[in-house]
Design a protein around this motif. Structure first.
Motif, PDB file in Angstrom:
ATOM      1  N   TRP A  32      39.283  52.427  39.016  1.00  0.00           N
ATOM      2  CA  TRP A  32      38.277  52.251  39.831  1.00  0.00           C
ATOM      3  C   TRP A  32      38.095  50.639  39.292  1.00  0.00           C
ATOM      4  O   TRP A  32      37.672  50.737  38.046  1.00  0.00           O
ATOM      5  CB  TRP A  32      37.180  53.343  40.168  1.00  0.00           C
ATOM      6  CG  TRP A  32      36.358  53.477  38.796  1.00  0.00           C
ATOM      7  CD1 TRP A  32      35.498  53.439  38.193  1.00  0.00           C
ATOM      8  CD2 TRP A  32      36.829  54.797  37.821  1.00  0.00           C
ATOM      9  NE1 TRP A  32      34.807  53.747  36.884  1.00  0.00           N
ATOM     10  CE2 TRP A  32      36.332  54.754  37.369  1.00  0.00           C
ATOM     11  CE3 TRP A  32      37.590  55.520  38.384  1.00  0.00           C
ATOM     12  CZ2 TRP A  32      35.360  56.202  36.275  1.00  0.00           C
ATOM     13  CZ3 TRP A  32      37.512  57.057  37.111  1.00  0.00           C
ATOM     14  CH2 TRP A  32      36.347  56.700  36.439  1.00  0.00           C
ATOM     15  N   VAL A  33      36.855  49.995  40.341  1.00  0.00           N
ATOM     16  CA  VAL A  33      36.102  48.916  39.728  1.00  0.00           C
ATOM     17  C   VAL A  33      34.441  49.140  39.091  1.00  0.00           C
ATOM     18  O   VAL A  33      33.808  49.138  37.985  1.00  0.00           O
ATOM     19  CB  VAL A  33      36.185  47.763  40.946  1.00  0.00           C
ATOM     20  CG1 VAL A  33      35.155  47.013  40.307  1.00  0.00           C
ATOM     21  CG2 VAL A  33      37.895  47.391  41.190  1.00  0.00           C
ATOM     22  N   HIS A  34      33.687  49.322  40.070  1.00  0.00           N
ATOM     23  CA  HIS A  34      32.568  49.869  40.365  1.00  0.00           C
ATOM     24  C   HIS A  34      32.237  51.933  40.415  1.00  0.00           C
ATOM     25  O   HIS A  34      33.337  51.872  41.131  1.00  0.00           O
ATOM     26  CB  HIS A  34      31.098  49.226  40.463  1.00  0.00           C
ATOM     27  CG  HIS A  34      31.461  47.637  40.325  1.00  0.00           C
ATOM     28  ND1 HIS A  34      31.313  47.719  38.799  1.00  0.00           N
ATOM     29  CD2 HIS A  34      32.298  46.880  41.286  1.00  0.00           C
ATOM     30  CE1 HIS A  34      31.313  46.492  38.647  1.00  0.00           C
ATOM     31  NE2 HIS A  34      31.959  45.423  40.052  1.00  0.00           N
ATOM     32  N   LEU A  35      31.626  52.428  40.390  1.00  0.00           N
ATOM     33  CA  LEU A  35      31.319  53.856  40.783  1.00  0.00           C
ATOM     34  C   LEU A  35      29.605  53.742  41.822  1.00  0.00           C
ATOM     35  O   LEU A  35      28.851  53.571  41.303  1.00  0.00           O
ATOM     36  CB  LEU A  35      30.678  54.641  39.316  1.00  0.00           C
ATOM     37  CG  LEU A  35      31.931  55.014  38.621  1.00  0.00           C
ATOM     38  CD1 LEU A  35      31.775  55.665  37.463  1.00  0.00           C
ATOM     39  CD2 LEU A  35      33.318  56.019  39.260  1.00  0.00           C
ATOM     40  N   ARG A  36      30.260  54.227  42.868  1.00  0.00           N
ATOM     41  CA  ARG A  36      28.331  54.417  43.389  1.00  0.00           C
ATOM     42  C   ARG A  36      28.404  56.378  43.874  1.00  0.00           C
ATOM     43  O   ARG A  36      29.361  57.038  43.316  1.00  0.00           O
ATOM     44  CB  ARG A  36      28.956  54.052  44.926  1.00  0.00           C
ATOM     45  CG  ARG A  36      29.755  52.802  44.783  1.00  0.00           C
ATOM     46  CD  ARG A  36      28.773  52.074  44.987  1.00  0.00           C
ATOM     47  NE  ARG A  36      29.190  50.578  44.894  1.00  0.00           N
ATOM     48  CZ  ARG A  36      29.408  49.619  43.765  1.00  0.00           C
ATOM     49  NH1 ARG A  36      28.584  49.884  42.815  1.00  0.00           N
ATOM     50  NH2 ARG A  36      29.201  48.140  43.735  1.00  0.00           N
ATOM     51  N   LEU A  37      27.620  56.631  43.532  1.00  0.00           N
ATOM     52  CA  LEU A  37      26.713  57.545  43.855  1.00  0.00           C
ATOM     53  C   LEU A  37      25.672  58.846  45.314  1.00  0.00           C
ATOM     54  O   LEU A  37      25.363  57.620  45.562  1.00  0.00           O
ATOM     55  CB  LEU A  37      26.054  58.236  42.914  1.00  0.00           C
ATOM     56  CG  LEU A  37      24.687  59.057  42.880  1.00  0.00           C
ATOM     57  CD1 LEU A  37      25.803  60.426  42.770  1.00  0.00           C
ATOM     58  CD2 LEU A  37      23.229  59.482  41.724  1.00  0.00           C
ATOM     59  N   CYS A  38      27.140  59.484  45.751  1.00  0.00           N
ATOM     60  CA  CYS A  38      26.594  59.988  46.900  1.00  0.00           C
ATOM     61  C   CYS A  38      24.784  60.345  46.804  1.00  0.00           C
ATOM     62  O   CYS A  38      25.142  61.430  46.187  1.00  0.00           O
ATOM     63  CB  CYS A  38      27.395  60.453  47.539  1.00  0.00           C
ATOM     64  SG  CYS A  38      26.755  61.526  49.594  1.00  0.00           S
ATOM     65  N   ARG A  57      35.027  56.145  51.464  1.00  0.00           N
ATOM     66  CA  ARG A  57      35.635  57.447  53.140  1.00  0.00           C
ATOM     67  C   ARG A  57      35.055  58.463  52.063  1.00  0.00           C
ATOM     68  O   ARG A  57      35.017  59.416  54.012  1.00  0.00           O
ATOM     69  CB  ARG A  57      37.587  57.860  51.743  1.00  0.00           C
ATOM     70  CG  ARG A  57      38.334  56.681  51.676  1.00  0.00           C
ATOM     71  CD  ARG A  57      39.230  57.229  51.028  1.00  0.00           C
ATOM     72  NE  ARG A  57      40.856  55.847  51.150  1.00  0.00           N
ATOM     73  CZ  ARG A  57      41.619  55.620  51.683  1.00  0.00           C
ATOM     74  NH1 ARG A  57      41.873  57.184  50.293  1.00  0.00           N
ATOM     75  NH2 ARG A  57      42.483  54.664  51.187  1.00  0.00           N
ATOM     76  N   HIS A  58      34.003  59.693  51.278  1.00  0.00           N
ATOM     77  CA  HIS A  58      33.753  60.157  51.644  1.00  0.00           C
ATOM     78  C   HIS A  58      32.484  59.927  51.961  1.00  0.00           C
ATOM     79  O   HIS A  58      32.096  60.302  52.970  1.00  0.00           O
ATOM     80  CB  HIS A  58      33.235  60.615  50.113  1.00  0.00           C
ATOM     81  CG  HIS A  58      32.147  61.647  50.063  1.00  0.00           C
ATOM     82  ND1 HIS A  58      31.942  62.670  49.611  1.00  0.00           N
ATOM     83  CD2 HIS A  58      30.036  61.345  49.651  1.00  0.00           C
ATOM     84  CE1 HIS A  58      30.959  64.021  50.499  1.00  0.00           C
ATOM     85  NE2 HIS A  58      30.161  62.587  50.625  1.00  0.00           N
ATOM     86  N   ALA A  59      31.350  59.038  52.777  1.00  0.00           N
ATOM     87  CA  ALA A  59      30.772  58.596  53.844  1.00  0.00           C
ATOM     88  C   ALA A  59      31.187  58.999  54.665  1.00  0.00           C
ATOM     89  O   ALA A  59      30.366  59.366  55.682  1.00  0.00           O
ATOM     90  CB  ALA A  59      30.513  57.634  52.752  1.00  0.00           C
ATOM     91  N   VAL A  60      32.596  58.439  55.238  1.00  0.00           N
ATOM     92  CA  VAL A  60      32.572  59.087  56.974  1.00  0.00           C
ATOM     93  C   VAL A  60      32.483  59.888  56.498  1.00  0.00           C
ATOM     94  O   VAL A  60      32.965  60.744  58.093  1.00  0.00           O
ATOM     95  CB  VAL A  60      34.182  58.001  56.625  1.00  0.00           C
ATOM     96  CG1 VAL A  60      34.836  57.965  58.438  1.00  0.00           C
ATOM     97  CG2 VAL A  60      33.344  55.860  57.158  1.00  0.00           C
ATOM     98  N   ALA A  61      34.208  60.896  55.754  1.00  0.00           N
ATOM     99  CA  ALA A  61      34.535  62.170  56.334  1.00  0.00           C
ATOM    100  C   ALA A  61      33.399  63.360  56.225  1.00  0.00           C
ATOM    101  O   ALA A  61      33.488  64.225  56.755  1.00  0.00           O
ATOM    102  CB  ALA A  61      35.117  62.678  54.831  1.00  0.00           C
ATOM    103  N   ASP A  62      32.437  62.574  55.100  1.00  0.00           N
ATOM    104  CA  ASP A  62      31.342  63.982  55.075  1.00  0.00           C
ATOM    105  C   ASP A  62      29.971  63.619  55.561  1.00  0.00           C
ATOM    106  O   ASP A  62      28.887  64.242  55.517  1.00  0.00           O
ATOM    107  CB  ASP A  62      31.039  63.943  53.399  1.00  0.00           C
ATOM    108  CG  ASP A  62      32.173  64.933  53.231  1.00  0.00           C
ATOM    109  OD1 ASP A  62      33.327  64.605  53.370  1.00  0.00           O
ATOM    110  OD2 ASP A  62      32.083  65.648  52.426  1.00  0.00           O
TER     111      ASP A  62
END
Length: 86
Positions: A32-38, A57-62
């Motif tokens: 990965w390049v950078h990390l994001r926290l939901c 993908r997580h944002a859309v799916a969940d």
């Protein structure tokens, strides 16, 4: 950077990162390049510059649209629905 009010901010909760890196990339040994926290559930995903774009993908799916950067020295939040800093 312009920050605006966003109705999706109602979904933000106090969270702790669930994993030390992108959850899906760790499972598949992907980079990965950078990390994001939901900010709804604590899922850690990789950014849109990463090959797999797991945070989006997580944002859309969940249905969890707001993420924060997990990069040192960065303090911002992004809404994937509105494509804007919040």
């Amino acid at each position: 950077m312009t920050v605006r009010t966003d109705p999706h901010l109602a979904l933000v909760r106090p969270v702790t990162p669930l994993t030390p890196g992108c959850e899906e990339c760790l499972a598949t040994h992907s980079p990965w390049v950078h990390l994001r926290l939901c900010l709804t559930c604590g899922h850690v995903g990789c950014c849109d510059s990463s090959p797999n774009r797991h945070a989006r993908r997580h944002a859309v799916a969940d249905g969890h649209p707001i993420v924060a950067s997990l990069e040192p020295g960065e303090d911002w939040r992004w809404c994937f629905v509105d494509e804007a800093f919040v």
